[in-house]
Design a protein around this motif. Structure first.
Motif, PDB file in Angstrom:
ATOM      1  N   ILE A   1       0.851  -1.193   0.000  1.00  0.00           N
ATOM      2  CA  ILE A   1       0.000   0.000   0.000  1.00  0.00           C
ATOM      3  C   ILE A   1       0.888   1.245   0.000  1.00  0.00           C
ATOM      4  O   ILE A   1       1.753   1.394   0.865  1.00  0.00           O
ATOM      5  N   THR A   2       0.695   2.121  -0.967  1.00  0.00           N
ATOM      6  CA  THR A   2       1.412   3.390  -0.972  1.00  0.00           C
ATOM      7  C   THR A   2       0.468   4.497  -0.522  1.00  0.00           C
ATOM      8  O   THR A   2      -0.742   4.454  -0.768  1.00  0.00           O
ATOM      9  N   VAL A   3       1.041   5.501   0.140  1.00  0.00           N
ATOM     10  CA  VAL A   3       0.260   6.627   0.657  1.00  0.00           C
ATOM     11  C   VAL A   3       0.980   7.913   0.283  1.00  0.00           C
ATOM     12  O   VAL A   3       2.131   8.118   0.676  1.00  0.00           O
ATOM     13  N   ASN A   4       0.324   8.749  -0.482  1.00  0.00           N
ATOM     14  CA  ASN A   4       0.916  10.010  -0.930  1.00  0.00           C
ATOM     15  C   ASN A   4      -0.105  11.133  -0.794  1.00  0.00           C
ATOM     16  O   ASN A   4      -1.290  10.888  -0.565  1.00  0.00           O
ATOM     17  N   ALA A   5       0.362  12.360  -0.936  1.00  0.00           N
ATOM     18  CA  ALA A   5      -0.523  13.517  -0.813  1.00  0.00           C
ATOM     19  C   ALA A   5      -0.338  14.466  -1.992  1.00  0.00           C
ATOM     20  O   ALA A   5       0.771  14.614  -2.511  1.00  0.00           O
ATOM     21  N   VAL A   6      -1.418  15.091  -2.378  1.00  0.00           N
ATOM     22  CA  VAL A   6      -1.395  16.149  -3.385  1.00  0.00           C
ATOM     23  C   VAL A   6      -1.782  17.443  -2.685  1.00  0.00           C
ATOM     24  O   VAL A   6      -2.777  17.483  -1.948  1.00  0.00           O
ATOM     25  N   ALA A   7      -0.994  18.493  -2.905  1.00  0.00           N
ATOM     26  CA  ALA A   7      -1.229  19.777  -2.240  1.00  0.00           C
ATOM     27  C   ALA A   7      -1.522  20.849  -3.287  1.00  0.00           C
ATOM     28  O   ALA A   7      -0.597  21.434  -3.859  1.00  0.00           O
ATOM     29  N   PRO A   8      -2.792  21.110  -3.563  1.00  0.00           N
ATOM     30  CA  PRO A   8      -3.124  22.113  -4.571  1.00  0.00           C
ATOM     31  C   PRO A   8      -2.824  23.535  -4.103  1.00  0.00           C
ATOM     32  O   PRO A   8      -2.853  23.839  -2.907  1.00  0.00           O
ATOM     33  N   GLY A   9      -2.556  24.390  -5.094  1.00  0.00           N
ATOM     34  CA  GLY A   9      -2.480  25.819  -4.841  1.00  0.00           C
ATOM     35  C   GLY A   9      -3.841  26.418  -5.128  1.00  0.00           C
ATOM     36  O   GLY A   9      -4.872  25.846  -4.757  1.00  0.00           O
ATOM     37  N   PHE A  10      -3.864  27.557  -5.827  1.00  0.00           N
ATOM     38  CA  PHE A  10      -5.145  28.198  -6.131  1.00  0.00           C
ATOM     39  C   PHE A  10      -5.837  27.443  -7.263  1.00  0.00           C
ATOM     40  O   PHE A  10      -5.350  27.404  -8.390  1.00  0.00           O
ATOM     41  N   ILE A  11      -6.984  26.852  -6.929  1.00  0.00           N
ATOM     42  CA  ILE A  11      -7.772  26.085  -7.900  1.00  0.00           C
ATOM     43  C   ILE A  11      -9.167  26.706  -7.980  1.00  0.00           C
ATOM     44  O   ILE A  11      -9.783  27.011  -6.956  1.00  0.00           O
ATOM     45  N   GLU A  12      -9.657  26.890  -9.178  1.00  0.00           N
ATOM     46  CA  GLU A  12     -11.002  27.447  -9.359  1.00  0.00           C
ATOM     47  C   GLU A  12     -12.047  26.388  -9.032  1.00  0.00           C
ATOM     48  O   GLU A  12     -12.295  25.476  -9.832  1.00  0.00           O
TER      49      GLU A  12
ATOM     50  N   PHE B   1     -10.907  38.112  -8.075  1.00  0.00           N
ATOM     51  CA  PHE B   1     -10.249  37.233  -7.103  1.00  0.00           C
ATOM     52  C   PHE B   1      -9.255  36.315  -7.805  1.00  0.00           C
ATOM     53  O   PHE B   1      -8.117  36.135  -7.357  1.00  0.00           O
ATOM     54  N   VAL B   2      -9.676  35.747  -8.939  1.00  0.00           N
ATOM     55  CA  VAL B   2      -8.799  34.871  -9.718  1.00  0.00           C
ATOM     56  C   VAL B   2      -7.620  35.657 -10.278  1.00  0.00           C
ATOM     57  O   VAL B   2      -6.464  35.223 -10.193  1.00  0.00           O
ATOM     58  N   ALA B   3      -7.896  36.828 -10.823  1.00  0.00           N
ATOM     59  CA  ALA B   3      -6.828  37.643 -11.412  1.00  0.00           C
ATOM     60  C   ALA B   3      -5.765  38.000 -10.388  1.00  0.00           C
ATOM     61  O   ALA B   3      -4.560  37.971 -10.687  1.00  0.00           O
ATOM     62  N   ALA B   4      -6.182  38.328  -9.171  1.00  0.00           N
ATOM     63  CA  ALA B   4      -5.224  38.665  -8.118  1.00  0.00           C
ATOM     64  C   ALA B   4      -4.367  37.460  -7.761  1.00  0.00           C
ATOM     65  O   ALA B   4      -3.154  37.584  -7.530  1.00  0.00           O
ATOM     66  N   ALA B   5      -4.991  36.283  -7.728  1.00  0.00           N
ATOM     67  CA  ALA B   5      -4.240  35.063  -7.398  1.00  0.00           C
ATOM     68  C   ALA B   5      -3.226  34.735  -8.488  1.00  0.00           C
ATOM     69  O   ALA B   5      -2.097  34.332  -8.201  1.00  0.00           O
TER      70      ALA B   5
END
Length: 253
Positions: free
Chosen positions: A177-188, A206-210
């Motif tokens: 069993i493998t265990v990993n993580a995904v860490a998103p940044g700014f996602i719409e 808000f999106v444009a500033a990000a």
């Protein structure tokens, strides 16, 4: 043949946003998928949409902070499909506020969903995965784990997810069993749209500033995250374990 042909996956928080994008990608890659959400009707509608396209999916109401609900839905999934190969801990909430304004409930509810929920689901999943000698657990963290103003609760929870991920990788690796993580940044997503509404800012602004702070020059989409989750869920990542992949359009410390 799809990259997940014959696999069975369960995705939490799967009625919209990142969770739905992950479930759809999995189904199109050949997996049979259980989509769960606290909004059971939305989860069922999302699953029905996949079924209408010829894929095998099941929708279920599940509050990840309820151990009994988690056990029941996992049992139903295995009874229907015979096994469980992949778990994606995606369910999440935000209760943003500066520390001096943050209530006890703001703190508890966020940590409960992200950490206790991931714990309940991973503990239940490993029972079936250890028995089968195979498993993929993918946890959703966030760039907020590195610290973010107004998110002491969320940042602490997402940092905790990373420690949880690395510990499970050490404990479960010997069982295939493998265990990993995904860490998103700014996602719409609906969540970021709600944040903009709460701040009284038009979503486009808000999106444009990000985007101004993103080296890739664009905001992220749920499919960007789904692609990373798919890698960790597939055979291609068999020797990748205990890692955190930032999907943020640029480097992170």
């Amino acid at each position: 043949m799809g990259r997940l042909e014959g696999r069975v996956a369960l995705v939490t928080g799967a009625s919209r946003g990142i969770g739905l994008a992950v479930a759809e990608r999995f189904a199109r890659e050949g997996a049979r998928v259980c989509l769960t959400d606290t909004d059971g009707e939305s989860a069922s509608r999302a699953a029905a949409g996949l079924v209408d396209e010829g894929m095998d999916a099941l929708g279920a109401k599940m509050d990840v902070t309820s151990r009994t609900e988690v056990e029941s839905v996992f049992r139903r999934t295995v009874e229907r499909y015979g096994t469980l190969d992949i778990l994606v801990n995606n369910a999440g909430i935000t209760r943003d506020n500066l520390l001096f304004r943050m209530t006890d409930e703001d703190w508890r509810s966020v940590l409960n969903v992200h950490l206790t929920g991931s714990f309940f689901c991973a503990r239940e999943a490993q029972r079936y995965m250890v028995a089968g000698g195979y498993g993929r657990i993918v946890n959703l963290s966030s760039v907020s784990a590195l610290g973010n103003r107004g998110q002491a609760n969320y940042a602490a929870a997402k940092a905790g997810v990373q420690g949880f991920t690395k510990t499970l990788a050490v404990e479960l690796g010997r069982y295939g069993i493998t265990v990993n993580a995904v860490a998103p940044g700014f996602i719409e997503t609906e969540m970021t749209r709600q944040t903009a509404e709460r701040m009284g800012i038009p979503f486009e602004d808000f999106v444009a500033a990000a985007v101004e702070g993103i080296p890739a020059g664009r905001s992220g989409k749920p499919d960007d995250v789904a692609s990373a989750v798919l890698f960790f869920a597939s055979e291609e990542s068999a020797f990748v374990n205990g890692q955190v992949l930032y999907v943020a359009g640029g480097p992170r410390d």
